[in-house]
Design an enzyme around this catalytic site. Structure first.
Site, PDB file in Angstrom:
ATOM      1  CE  LYS A  89      29.723  47.236  65.330  1.00  0.00           C
ATOM      2  NZ  LYS A  89      30.219  48.595  65.399  1.00  0.00           N
ATOM      3  CG  ASP A 123      27.400  51.204  65.612  1.00  0.00           C
ATOM      4  OD1 ASP A 123      27.048  52.384  65.462  1.00  0.00           O
ATOM      5  OD2 ASP A 123      28.588  50.866  65.797  1.00  0.00           O
ATOM      6  NE  ARG A 174      26.137  56.023  62.158  1.00  0.00           N
ATOM      7  CZ  ARG A 174      26.713  55.320  63.146  1.00  0.00           C
ATOM      8  NH1 ARG A 174      26.700  54.007  63.132  1.00  0.00           N
ATOM      9  NH2 ARG A 174      27.298  55.949  64.142  1.00  0.00           N
TER      10      ARG A 174
END
Ligand SMILES: Cc1cc2nc3c(=O)[nH]c(=O)nc-3n(C[C@H](O)[C@H](O)[C@H](O)COP(=O)(O)OP(=O)(O)OC[C@H]3O[C@@H](n4cnc5c(N)ncnc54)[C@H](O)[C@@H]3O)c2cc1C
Length: 299
Positions: A89, A123, A174
């Site tokens: 993150k 992410d 993603r």
């Protein structure tokens, strides 16, 4: 209405109670537990992406702790010869404190991972960090690091433009719906609109990305992606399905049985609470059990 009430009540529930229901979403508090869960997933034919829980850190001291934890995950993946990768993150590594400071941590992690042959996924967090995260990804790619990827969120109105902007980098993406609470000015709110955008983003990514992580538990989107993959005979190294630990395990197994790659997001760490609350908010049926147990501990 009832679901809204349940979701609003969750933060008022005692932590141990939340923990008892949320534990299926988390490998545990230690790296050893994450390694164990990763090995179990590998036996079931799935890969893992290991995530150290923590985000929105407020001090450099915390960011440096998160940095060391991510480096330790890389060592564990190498030492245990896992077919796993690392998810990070950006804000937990200090991107929200200072862009260069956060980038320096991210780049060190990606370089170390590269030397071990391990992939790193950045992410995607909430919109104050979208541009900085994508810029960090482009900078890594410009440095020649190809063992990294980033996440795009189909609920954001900007995402199709971001896909076009990233295309020259041949990115590894993603694609998920997105989990943070965002303003209507920047995000689709209607589930059907989010699905529609997911599909449109998927088409664009199939043209421009080196690999697409289809990160969803939504039957409609899974069926849609499978139909596309079968119709166009998409090569196995161009996509994989991705799910969260503890969510729709029967569906996970059926996707693996159908011959597709499956990667599971395996979070671990002391900082489990915020993550658990988010997962429970996504699933009021499970969250209801927390509330029930609070009002009737013998139920
Ligand atoms: C591998 C992976 C990585 C992710 N990374 C990010 C990221 O970087 N940034 C980000 O913003 N979001 C991320 N997400 C979260 C994502 O954005 C969604 O919030 C989440 O996946 C739920 O959306 P869905 O597509 O599964 O659809 P939904 O419509 O929410 O879910 C479809 C069905 O799945 C089941 N389901 C969904 N969630 C749960 C749950 N918690 N417990 C039990 N059943 C459930 C329900 O049956 C539901 O009807 C990630 C998701 C995955 C799978």
């Amino acid at each position: 209405m009832l679901n809204t009430l349940i979701i609003k009540s969750l933060p008022l529930m005692p932590k141990p109670l939340v923990a008892s229901v949320a534990k299926k979403y988390i490998a545990g508090s230690t790296l050893a537990q994450a390694v164990k869960v990763t090995k179990e997933l590998e036996q079931k034919g799935a890969f893992a992406t290991i995530d150290v829980l923590g985000e929105f850190v407020e001090s450099k001291q915390q960011a440096e702790q998160e940095f060391r934890s991510s480096m330790a995950v890389l060592e564990a993946i190498k030492d245990h010869n896992l077919r796993a990768y690392l998810s990070i993150k950006p804000t937990s590594l200090g991107l929200g404190i200072d862009i260069d400071y956060g980038y320096n941590h991210i780049a060190q992690i990606v370089r170390k991972a590269d030397s071990y042959g391990i992939f790193v996924r950045m992410d995607m967090e909430n919109t104050p960090y979208t541009t900085d995260t994508l810029n960090a990804y482009k900078k890594l790619r410009a440095e020649g690091l190809s063992n990294c990827g980033v996440v795009l969120q189909a609920y954001l109105k900007r995402t199709q433009a971001d896909i076009r902007d990233l295309a020259p980098y041949n990115p590894n993406i993603r694609l998920c719906k997105g989990i943070y609470v965002e303003a209507e000015s920047v995000a689709f709110k209607n589930p059907e609109e989010i699905r529609k955008n997911y599909k449109e983003c998927f088409y664009l990514l199939m043209e421009s990305a080196s690999k697409v992580g289809i990160a969803t538990h939504d039957d409609i989107l899974i069926d849609f992606a499978m139909a596309y993959i079968n119709k166009h005979n998409i090569a196995k190294d161009h996509y994989e399905f991705q799910m969260l630990l503890g969510v729709r395990e029967n569906k996970r197994d059926s996707i693996i049985a159908a011959g597709h790659s499956m990667r599971i997001y395996v979070p671990f760490g002391e900082d489990w609470y915020g993550y658990s609350i988010r997962r429970l908010k996504e699933n009021p049926a499970v969250a209801r059990n927390v509330i029930k147990a609070f009002f009737n501990p013998n139920s």
